[in-house]
Design a protein around this motif. Sequence first.
Motif, PDB file in Angstrom:
ATOM      1  N   ARG A  54       0.871  -1.178   0.000  1.00  0.00           N
ATOM      2  CA  ARG A  54       0.000   0.000   0.000  1.00  0.00           C
ATOM      3  C   ARG A  54       0.905   1.225   0.000  1.00  0.00           C
ATOM      4  O   ARG A  54       1.651   1.452   0.956  1.00  0.00           O
ATOM      5  CB  ARG A  54      -0.892  -0.006   1.239  1.00  0.00           C
ATOM      6  N   THR A  55       0.844   1.972  -1.072  1.00  0.00           N
ATOM      7  CA  THR A  55       1.715   3.138  -1.186  1.00  0.00           C
ATOM      8  C   THR A  55       1.064   4.192  -2.072  1.00  0.00           C
ATOM      9  O   THR A  55       0.090   3.905  -2.780  1.00  0.00           O
ATOM     10  CB  THR A  55       3.098   2.718  -1.759  1.00  0.00           C
ATOM     11  N   ALA A  56       1.604   5.395  -2.015  1.00  0.00           N
ATOM     12  CA  ALA A  56       1.014   6.517  -2.749  1.00  0.00           C
ATOM     13  C   ALA A  56       1.261   6.404  -4.244  1.00  0.00           C
ATOM     14  O   ALA A  56       2.182   5.721  -4.687  1.00  0.00           O
ATOM     15  CB  ALA A  56       1.609   7.827  -2.227  1.00  0.00           C
ATOM     16  N   CYS A  57       0.420   7.086  -5.019  1.00  0.00           N
ATOM     17  CA  CYS A  57       0.635   7.170  -6.467  1.00  0.00           C
ATOM     18  C   CYS A  57       1.979   7.851  -6.713  1.00  0.00           C
ATOM     19  O   CYS A  57       2.320   8.818  -6.038  1.00  0.00           O
ATOM     20  CB  CYS A  57      -0.476   7.987  -7.128  1.00  0.00           C
ATOM     21  N   GLY A  58       2.726   7.317  -7.666  1.00  0.00           N
ATOM     22  CA  GLY A  58       4.027   7.900  -7.984  1.00  0.00           C
ATOM     23  C   GLY A  58       5.146   7.479  -7.056  1.00  0.00           C
ATOM     24  O   GLY A  58       6.248   8.019  -7.119  1.00  0.00           O
ATOM     25  N   ALA A  59       4.873   6.484  -6.189  1.00  0.00           N
ATOM     26  CA  ALA A  59       5.895   6.050  -5.222  1.00  0.00           C
ATOM     27  C   ALA A  59       6.844   4.994  -5.799  1.00  0.00           C
ATOM     28  O   ALA A  59       7.765   4.570  -5.129  1.00  0.00           O
ATOM     29  CB  ALA A  59       5.225   5.515  -3.956  1.00  0.00           C
ATOM     30  N   GLY A  60       6.600   4.562  -7.028  1.00  0.00           N
ATOM     31  CA  GLY A  60       7.539   3.649  -7.660  1.00  0.00           C
ATOM     32  C   GLY A  60       7.053   2.222  -7.835  1.00  0.00           C
ATOM     33  O   GLY A  60       7.861   1.299  -7.922  1.00  0.00           O
ATOM     34  N   LYS A  61       5.724   2.008  -7.917  1.00  0.00           N
ATOM     35  CA  LYS A  61       5.214   0.638  -8.087  1.00  0.00           C
ATOM     36  C   LYS A  61       5.646   0.045  -9.440  1.00  0.00           C
ATOM     37  O   LYS A  61       5.994  -1.130  -9.521  1.00  0.00           O
ATOM     38  CB  LYS A  61       3.689   0.609  -7.941  1.00  0.00           C
ATOM     39  N   THR A  62       5.642   0.864 -10.485  1.00  0.00           N
ATOM     40  CA  THR A  62       6.083   0.372 -11.795  1.00  0.00           C
ATOM     41  C   THR A  62       7.566   0.016 -11.754  1.00  0.00           C
ATOM     42  O   THR A  62       8.006  -0.931 -12.397  1.00  0.00           O
ATOM     43  CB  THR A  62       5.805   1.420 -12.896  1.00  0.00           C
ATOM     44  N   GLY A  63       8.326   0.760 -10.964  1.00  0.00           N
ATOM     45  CA  GLY A  63       9.749   0.465 -10.789  1.00  0.00           C
ATOM     46  C   GLY A  63       9.975  -0.906 -10.172  1.00  0.00           C
ATOM     47  O   GLY A  63      10.969  -1.577 -10.475  1.00  0.00           O
ATOM     48  N   ILE A  64       9.053  -1.342  -9.326  1.00  0.00           N
ATOM     49  CA  ILE A  64       9.149  -2.676  -8.725  1.00  0.00           C
ATOM     50  C   ILE A  64       8.984  -3.745  -9.807  1.00  0.00           C
ATOM     51  O   ILE A  64       9.722  -4.733  -9.844  1.00  0.00           O
ATOM     52  CB  ILE A  64       8.098  -2.865  -7.609  1.00  0.00           C
ATOM     53  N   ILE A  65       8.029  -3.533 -10.706  1.00  0.00           N
ATOM     54  CA  ILE A  65       7.816  -4.488 -11.798  1.00  0.00           C
ATOM     55  C   ILE A  65       9.073  -4.552 -12.668  1.00  0.00           C
ATOM     56  O   ILE A  65       9.528  -5.635 -13.044  1.00  0.00           O
ATOM     57  CB  ILE A  65       6.583  -4.090 -12.642  1.00  0.00           C
ATOM     58  N   ALA A  66       9.642  -3.389 -12.976  1.00  0.00           N
ATOM     59  CA  ALA A  66      10.864  -3.352 -13.789  1.00  0.00           C
ATOM     60  C   ALA A  66      12.005  -4.068 -13.082  1.00  0.00           C
ATOM     61  O   ALA A  66      12.750  -4.846 -13.700  1.00  0.00           O
ATOM     62  CB  ALA A  66      11.248  -1.905 -14.087  1.00  0.00           C
ATOM     63  N   LEU A  67      12.143  -3.834 -11.792  1.00  0.00           N
ATOM     64  CA  LEU A  67      13.214  -4.478 -11.024  1.00  0.00           C
ATOM     65  C   LEU A  67      13.058  -6.000 -11.044  1.00  0.00           C
ATOM     66  O   LEU A  67      14.024  -6.733 -11.272  1.00  0.00           O
ATOM     67  CB  LEU A  67      13.218  -3.954  -9.582  1.00  0.00           C
ATOM     68  N   LEU A  68      11.844  -6.467 -10.835  1.00  0.00           N
ATOM     69  CA  LEU A  68      11.592  -7.912 -10.885  1.00  0.00           C
ATOM     70  C   LEU A  68      11.903  -8.480 -12.264  1.00  0.00           C
ATOM     71  O   LEU A  68      12.484  -9.559 -12.384  1.00  0.00           O
ATOM     72  CB  LEU A  68      10.125  -8.207 -10.528  1.00  0.00           C
ATOM     73  N   ALA A  69      11.526  -7.736 -13.312  1.00  0.00           N
ATOM     74  CA  ALA A  69      11.751  -8.198 -14.681  1.00  0.00           C
ATOM     75  C   ALA A  69      13.236  -8.394 -14.971  1.00  0.00           C
ATOM     76  O   ALA A  69      13.621  -9.298 -15.711  1.00  0.00           O
ATOM     77  CB  ALA A  69      11.140  -7.213 -15.677  1.00  0.00           C
ATOM     78  N   TYR A  70      14.071  -7.563 -14.375  1.00  0.00           N
ATOM     79  CA  TYR A  70      15.515  -7.683 -14.582  1.00  0.00           C
ATOM     80  C   TYR A  70      16.169  -8.661 -13.599  1.00  0.00           C
ATOM     81  O   TYR A  70      17.017  -9.469 -13.967  1.00  0.00           O
ATOM     82  CB  TYR A  70      16.191  -6.317 -14.424  1.00  0.00           C
ATOM     83  N   ILE A  71      15.753  -8.580 -12.336  1.00  0.00           N
ATOM     84  CA  ILE A  71      16.447  -9.323 -11.276  1.00  0.00           C
ATOM     85  C   ILE A  71      16.181 -10.825 -11.334  1.00  0.00           C
ATOM     86  O   ILE A  71      17.101 -11.623 -11.147  1.00  0.00           O
ATOM     87  CB  ILE A  71      16.059  -8.766  -9.887  1.00  0.00           C
ATOM     88  N   LEU A  72      14.940 -11.238 -11.593  1.00  0.00           N
ATOM     89  CA  LEU A  72      14.648 -12.676 -11.559  1.00  0.00           C
ATOM     90  C   LEU A  72      15.535 -13.485 -12.497  1.00  0.00           C
ATOM     91  O   LEU A  72      16.195 -14.431 -12.055  1.00  0.00           O
ATOM     92  CB  LEU A  72      13.167 -12.930 -11.833  1.00  0.00           C
ATOM     93  N   PRO A  73      15.603 -13.127 -13.788  1.00  0.00           N
ATOM     94  CA  PRO A  73      16.508 -13.906 -14.651  1.00  0.00           C
ATOM     95  C   PRO A  73      17.970 -13.688 -14.305  1.00  0.00           C
ATOM     96  O   PRO A  73      18.789 -14.597 -14.447  1.00  0.00           O
ATOM     97  CB  PRO A  73      16.177 -13.408 -16.068  1.00  0.00           C
ATOM     98  N   ASP A  74      18.321 -12.500 -13.833  1.00  0.00           N
ATOM     99  CA  ASP A  74      19.712 -12.203 -13.495  1.00  0.00           C
ATOM    100  C   ASP A  74      20.199 -13.078 -12.343  1.00  0.00           C
ATOM    101  O   ASP A  74      21.312 -13.598 -12.372  1.00  0.00           O
ATOM    102  CB  ASP A  74      19.857 -10.721 -13.131  1.00  0.00           C
ATOM    103  N   VAL A  75      19.356 -13.272 -11.334  1.00  0.00           N
ATOM    104  CA  VAL A  75      19.727 -14.127 -10.197  1.00  0.00           C
ATOM    105  C   VAL A  75      19.929 -15.562 -10.670  1.00  0.00           C
ATOM    106  O   VAL A  75      20.849 -16.252 -10.235  1.00  0.00           O
ATOM    107  CB  VAL A  75      18.662 -14.046  -9.077  1.00  0.00           C
ATOM    108  N   CYS A  76      19.056 -16.021 -11.597  1.00  0.00           N
ATOM    109  CA  CYS A  76      19.221 -17.374 -12.150  1.00  0.00           C
ATOM    110  C   CYS A  76      20.565 -17.522 -12.856  1.00  0.00           C
ATOM    111  O   CYS A  76      21.224 -18.553 -12.749  1.00  0.00           O
ATOM    112  CB  CYS A  76      18.109 -17.679 -13.151  1.00  0.00           C
ATOM    113  N   ASN A  77      20.957 -16.497 -13.577  1.00  0.00           N
ATOM    114  CA  ASN A  77      22.195 -16.556 -14.349  1.00  0.00           C
ATOM    115  C   ASN A  77      23.440 -16.380 -13.492  1.00  0.00           C
ATOM    116  O   ASN A  77      24.551 -16.602 -13.959  1.00  0.00           O
ATOM    117  CB  ASN A  77      22.189 -15.485 -15.455  1.00  0.00           C
ATOM    118  N   ARG A  78      23.275 -15.948 -12.255  1.00  0.00           N
ATOM    119  CA  ARG A  78      24.418 -15.721 -11.369  1.00  0.00           C
ATOM    120  C   ARG A  78      24.388 -16.697 -10.189  1.00  0.00           C
ATOM    121  O   ARG A  78      24.609 -16.312  -9.055  1.00  0.00           O
ATOM    122  CB  ARG A  78      24.394 -14.288 -10.845  1.00  0.00           C
ATOM    123  N   SER A  79      24.116 -17.955 -10.482  1.00  0.00           N
ATOM    124  CA  SER A  79      23.985 -18.946  -9.414  1.00  0.00           C
ATOM    125  C   SER A  79      25.263 -19.060  -8.574  1.00  0.00           C
ATOM    126  O   SER A  79      25.205 -19.369  -7.395  1.00  0.00           O
ATOM    127  CB  SER A  79      23.611 -20.309  -9.993  1.00  0.00           C
TER     128      SER A  79
END
Length: 199
Positions: A54-79
């Motif tokens: 629960r957070t305010a508009c413009g607090a960076g929720k879309t940034g969380i989606i972007a971070l997940l999109a990059y981090i999930l495969p990156d963590v797999c590749n850096r076992s």
Amino acid sequence: MSSNIPPVAPIRFDTREGRSLLHSLAQKCLPYDPHDLSLDVTGHILEQKDVFLRTACGAGKTGIIALLAYILPDVCNRSALVPTFTPWYNKDPVILVLCPTDTLELDIEHKLKSMGVQATALNLEILKKAQNSEKQGAEREIWDAAKSSRVILLSLELLSGDRFHQEMDLDNPASSFQTCCSILIVDEVHMVWLWGPQF
């Protein structure tokens, strides 16, 4: 003969140490420095915890989606970097985001693309415009783009309809979407009760 190599201490991504590691990984793949909030949420998700944010508009929720999109495969590749972490998701993960309005879908799609994330918005209006387009195969291009996207932004109408199920081959447990779909995000989750008990 005993080894003097100390055992590797497990790293949890929902700790200060894990967040620091996520921060260093994020700096290598994101065009901006992520908020602490984004790192906290991502750390909890990597540890298989459901998150209600629960957070305010413009607090960076879309940034969380972007971070997940990059981090999930990156963590797999850096076992080797996190030898104690066993990914619970596909090495080529797809994030499904349910949006309450078409406008919000398009806004998030635009923001994600500006951050370099493969994202596709799907709703009845987009498909209708594609069907009425003079460009041959316009609708097919949209579905093909969705199938190759890291993030699919979807309206509830499509999620509950037959077309999405057919295109994504949801009746087949071995379909690429079934095996790759790793995270469900409901944007504006307070709208769920309006969508009804069948949600």
